[in-house]
Design a protein around this motif. Structure first.
Motif, mmCIF file in Angstrom:
data_model
loop_
_atom_site.group_PDB
_atom_site.id
_atom_site.type_symbol
_atom_site.label_atom_id
_atom_site.label_comp_id
_atom_site.label_asym_id
_atom_site.label_seq_id
_atom_site.Cartn_x
_atom_site.Cartn_y
_atom_site.Cartn_z
ATOM 1 N N LEU A 1 -7.162 8.172 -5.131
ATOM 2 C CA LEU A 1 -6.816 7.755 -6.385
ATOM 3 C C LEU A 1 -7.554 7.810 -7.357
ATOM 4 N N ASP B 1 -11.929 -0.266 -2.358
ATOM 5 C CA ASP B 1 -11.230 1.059 -1.680
ATOM 6 C C ASP B 1 -11.743 0.229 -0.150
ATOM 7 N N LEU C 1 1.079 -0.577 -0.095
ATOM 8 C CA LEU C 1 -0.036 0.061 -0.297
ATOM 9 C C LEU C 1 0.670 1.303 0.260
ATOM 10 N N GLY D 1 -4.308 7.935 0.047
ATOM 11 C CA GLY D 1 -3.834 7.685 -0.960
ATOM 12 C C GLY D 1 -4.309 7.000 -2.015
ATOM 13 N N TYR D 2 -4.947 5.768 -2.160
ATOM 14 C CA TYR D 2 -5.516 4.442 -2.459
ATOM 15 C C TYR D 2 -6.824 4.925 -3.172
ATOM 16 N N PHE E 1 0.582 9.785 -3.298
ATOM 17 C CA PHE E 1 -1.452 10.414 -4.091
ATOM 18 C C PHE E 1 -1.944 11.219 -2.411
ATOM 19 N N GLY F 1 -0.332 5.308 2.308
ATOM 20 C CA GLY F 1 -1.200 5.018 1.349
ATOM 21 C C GLY F 1 -2.239 4.482 1.254
ATOM 22 N N ASP G 1 -8.561 3.081 -9.724
ATOM 23 C CA ASP G 1 -8.866 2.081 -9.057
ATOM 24 C C ASP G 1 -8.338 0.803 -9.614
ATOM 25 N N LYS H 1 2.956 2.450 -1.731
ATOM 26 C CA LYS H 1 3.344 3.452 -2.691
ATOM 27 C C LYS H 1 2.113 3.855 -3.502
ATOM 28 N N TYR H 2 0.890 4.161 -2.767
ATOM 29 C CA TYR H 2 0.186 4.571 -2.955
ATOM 30 C C TYR H 2 0.058 6.220 -2.353
#
Length: 114
Positions: A64, A81, A6, A60-61, A12, A57, A67, A8-9
């Motif tokens: 974003l 989500d 997670l 951020g997901y 955002f 993360g 998805d 990596k998100y």
């Protein structure tokens, strides 16, 4: 999903983006209070950095626009989500304080944490 993936998100996520998202989607997202609890846990200086990274993360997901499953698909669009938020909530659970829950309830007065 591995909680560490997670992270990596997190690029955002920002406080202002999350607050804009939270006020924009309103009652359309049943798990929004749970996300708000994570948001306040993230902002708490007592929360460990690894938990903050996972929460950032997940949030951020959530914000974003692209998805794994489009949020525009009825009934299942928010499922991915919700799963990501649930996973981050499980990781952060022992660092969530009553004040995080109270602050989230003020931000998101409708719905519940479950």
């Amino acid at each position: 999903m591995n909680p560490l993936k997670l992270i990596k998100y997190a690029k955002f996520f920002s406080s202002s983006k999350f607050l804009n998202f939270a006020t924009g989607v309103g009652k359309n997202v049943a798990f929004l209070r749970r996300a708000a609890i994570l948001f306040y846990c993230f902002r708490d200086p007592d929360t460990p950095k690894y938990v903050k990274a996972i929460v950032a993360g997940a949030l951020g997901y959530l914000i974003l626009p692209i998805d794994l499953v489009s949020d525009r698909i009825p009934f299942i669009g928010w499922g991915d989500d919700a799963a990501v938020i649930a996973l981050a909530f499980k990781v952060a659970n022992r660092f969530i304080k009553p004040m995080h829950r109270e602050q989230a309830q003020k931000l998101v007065p409708f719905g519940s944490e479950e």
